[in-house]
Design a protein around this motif. Sequence first.
Motif, PDB file in Angstrom:
ATOM      1  N   ARG A  10       0.824  -1.211   0.000  1.00  0.00           N
ATOM      2  CA  ARG A  10       0.000   0.000   0.000  1.00  0.00           C
ATOM      3  C   ARG A  10       0.860   1.264   0.000  1.00  0.00           C
ATOM      4  N   ALA A  11       1.925   1.280   0.798  1.00  0.00           N
ATOM      5  CA  ALA A  11       2.782   2.464   0.889  1.00  0.00           C
ATOM      6  C   ALA A  11       3.385   2.805  -0.471  1.00  0.00           C
ATOM      7  N   ASP A  12       3.770   1.791  -1.238  1.00  0.00           N
ATOM      8  CA  ASP A  12       4.326   2.041  -2.571  1.00  0.00           C
ATOM      9  C   ASP A  12       3.279   2.674  -3.474  1.00  0.00           C
ATOM     10  N   ALA A  13       2.065   2.130  -3.446  1.00  0.00           N
ATOM     11  CA  ALA A  13       0.996   2.672  -4.280  1.00  0.00           C
ATOM     12  C   ALA A  13       0.694   4.122  -3.905  1.00  0.00           C
ATOM     13  N   GLU A  14       0.673   4.411  -2.617  1.00  0.00           N
ATOM     14  CA  GLU A  14       0.388   5.775  -2.171  1.00  0.00           C
ATOM     15  C   GLU A  14       1.491   6.743  -2.585  1.00  0.00           C
ATOM     16  N   GLU A  15       2.752   6.318  -2.496  1.00  0.00           N
ATOM     17  CA  GLU A  15       3.857   7.187  -2.916  1.00  0.00           C
ATOM     18  C   GLU A  15       3.811   7.455  -4.413  1.00  0.00           C
ATOM     19  N   VAL A  16       3.516   6.432  -5.189  1.00  0.00           N
ATOM     20  CA  VAL A  16       3.419   6.605  -6.642  1.00  0.00           C
ATOM     21  C   VAL A  16       2.262   7.540  -6.976  1.00  0.00           C
ATOM     22  N   ALA A  17       1.127   7.373  -6.330  1.00  0.00           N
ATOM     23  CA  ALA A  17      -0.029   8.247  -6.589  1.00  0.00           C
ATOM     24  C   ALA A  17       0.317   9.699  -6.285  1.00  0.00           C
ATOM     25  N   GLU A  18       1.006   9.926  -5.176  1.00  0.00           N
ATOM     26  CA  GLU A  18       1.394  11.287  -4.810  1.00  0.00           C
ATOM     27  C   GLU A  18       2.373  11.871  -5.830  1.00  0.00           C
ATOM     28  N   THR A  19       3.335  11.070  -6.251  1.00  0.00           N
ATOM     29  CA  THR A  19       4.309  11.524  -7.248  1.00  0.00           C
ATOM     30  C   THR A  19       3.618  11.867  -8.561  1.00  0.00           C
ATOM     31  N   LEU A  20       2.687  11.026  -8.989  1.00  0.00           N
ATOM     32  CA  LEU A  20       1.966  11.294 -10.234  1.00  0.00           C
ATOM     33  C   LEU A  20       1.154  12.580 -10.133  1.00  0.00           C
ATOM     34  N   GLY A  21       0.589  12.848  -8.969  1.00  0.00           N
ATOM     35  CA  GLY A  21      -0.144  14.088  -8.754  1.00  0.00           C
ATOM     36  C   GLY A  21       0.747  15.308  -8.888  1.00  0.00           C
ATOM     37  N   GLU A  22       2.008  15.168  -8.469  1.00  0.00           N
ATOM     38  CA  GLU A  22       2.976  16.263  -8.612  1.00  0.00           C
ATOM     39  C   GLU A  22       3.422  16.412 -10.058  1.00  0.00           C
ATOM     40  N   TRP A  23       3.691  15.297 -10.723  1.00  0.00           N
ATOM     41  CA  TRP A  23       4.158  15.337 -12.107  1.00  0.00           C
ATOM     42  C   TRP A  23       3.083  15.809 -13.078  1.00  0.00           C
ATOM     43  N   PHE A  24       1.861  15.389 -12.841  1.00  0.00           N
ATOM     44  CA  PHE A  24       0.751  15.684 -13.758  1.00  0.00           C
ATOM     45  C   PHE A  24      -0.395  16.318 -12.980  1.00  0.00           C
ATOM     46  N   PRO A  25      -0.244  17.572 -12.569  1.00  0.00           N
ATOM     47  CA  PRO A  25      -1.257  18.208 -11.719  1.00  0.00           C
ATOM     48  C   PRO A  25      -2.636  18.286 -12.368  1.00  0.00           C
ATOM     49  N   GLN A  26      -2.710  18.260 -13.677  1.00  0.00           N
ATOM     50  CA  GLN A  26      -4.007  18.310 -14.350  1.00  0.00           C
ATOM     51  C   GLN A  26      -4.840  17.059 -14.058  1.00  0.00           C
ATOM     52  N   LEU A  27      -4.209  15.984 -13.633  1.00  0.00           N
ATOM     53  CA  LEU A  27      -4.925  14.753 -13.313  1.00  0.00           C
ATOM     54  C   LEU A  27      -5.412  14.708 -11.870  1.00  0.00           C
ATOM     55  N   GLY A  28      -4.839  15.567 -11.025  1.00  0.00           N
ATOM     56  CA  GLY A  28      -5.103  15.454  -9.597  1.00  0.00           C
ATOM     57  C   GLY A  28      -4.312  14.275  -9.049  1.00  0.00           C
ATOM     58  N   VAL A  29      -4.503  13.968  -7.795  1.00  0.00           N
ATOM     59  CA  VAL A  29      -3.823  12.815  -7.217  1.00  0.00           C
ATOM     60  C   VAL A  29      -4.687  11.582  -7.467  1.00  0.00           C
ATOM     61  N   PRO A  30      -4.134  10.596  -8.185  1.00  0.00           N
ATOM     62  CA  PRO A  30      -4.920   9.385  -8.470  1.00  0.00           C
ATOM     63  C   PRO A  30      -5.288   8.649  -7.185  1.00  0.00           C
ATOM     64  N   GLY A  31      -6.403   7.965  -7.220  1.00  0.00           N
ATOM     65  CA  GLY A  31      -6.832   7.190  -6.070  1.00  0.00           C
ATOM     66  C   GLY A  31      -6.086   5.875  -5.968  1.00  0.00           C
ATOM     67  N   VAL A  32      -5.982   5.369  -4.750  1.00  0.00           N
ATOM     68  CA  VAL A  32      -5.388   4.067  -4.481  1.00  0.00           C
ATOM     69  C   VAL A  32      -6.524   3.129  -4.079  1.00  0.00           C
ATOM     70  N   VAL A  33      -6.576   1.976  -4.736  1.00  0.00           N
ATOM     71  CA  VAL A  33      -7.664   1.024  -4.534  1.00  0.00           C
ATOM     72  C   VAL A  33      -7.074  -0.339  -4.185  1.00  0.00           C
ATOM     73  N   ARG A  34      -7.693  -1.001  -3.226  1.00  0.00           N
ATOM     74  CA  ARG A  34      -7.258  -2.342  -2.866  1.00  0.00           C
ATOM     75  C   ARG A  34      -7.999  -3.350  -3.720  1.00  0.00           C
ATOM     76  N   GLU A  35      -7.258  -4.290  -4.285  1.00  0.00           N
ATOM     77  CA  GLU A  35      -7.867  -5.329  -5.109  1.00  0.00           C
ATOM     78  C   GLU A  35      -7.561  -6.686  -4.492  1.00  0.00           C
ATOM     79  N   THR A  36      -8.574  -7.334  -3.992  1.00  0.00           N
ATOM     80  CA  THR A  36      -8.386  -8.687  -3.485  1.00  0.00           C
ATOM     81  C   THR A  36      -8.633  -9.654  -4.632  1.00  0.00           C
ATOM     82  N   LEU A  37      -7.852 -10.664  -4.674  1.00  0.00           N
ATOM     83  CA  LEU A  37      -7.967 -11.640  -5.742  1.00  0.00           C
ATOM     84  C   LEU A  37      -9.070 -12.638  -5.396  1.00  0.00           C
ATOM     85  N   ALA A  38      -9.817 -13.019  -6.385  1.00  0.00           N
ATOM     86  CA  ALA A  38     -10.909 -13.964  -6.170  1.00  0.00           C
ATOM     87  C   ALA A  38     -10.373 -15.263  -5.583  1.00  0.00           C
ATOM     88  N   GLY A  39     -11.005 -15.707  -4.504  1.00  0.00           N
ATOM     89  CA  GLY A  39     -10.599 -16.960  -3.893  1.00  0.00           C
ATOM     90  C   GLY A  39      -9.469 -16.838  -2.888  1.00  0.00           C
TER      91      GLY A  39
END
Length: 77
Positions: A10-39
């Motif tokens: 999760r920490a990696d995803a959050e850091e990447v989302a924050e970095t992308l928000g800085e690099w591409f401010p027109q996108l805003g900060v992307p959301g982080v979503v948890r995906e559990t695998l079926a089964g």
Amino acid sequence: MRQLLVFGERADAEEVAETLGEWFPQLGVPGVVRETLAGEDDAEDAQWLVVVEGLDRDALAKVDELVEQYEGWWEAG
């Protein structure tokens, strides 16, 4: 086109989302979503996704380098 950036931690995803928000401010900060695998019985095996849309080919090359730094990968969504 939508890209799903996939990370094991999760920490990696959050850091990447924050970095992308800085690099591409027109996108805003992307959301982080948890995906559990079926089964999956163990919630610890969940993957963390950062969902981004609207990046051109040059931007995606830069994003690809960032994702590799955090040992993630991306998929077209």
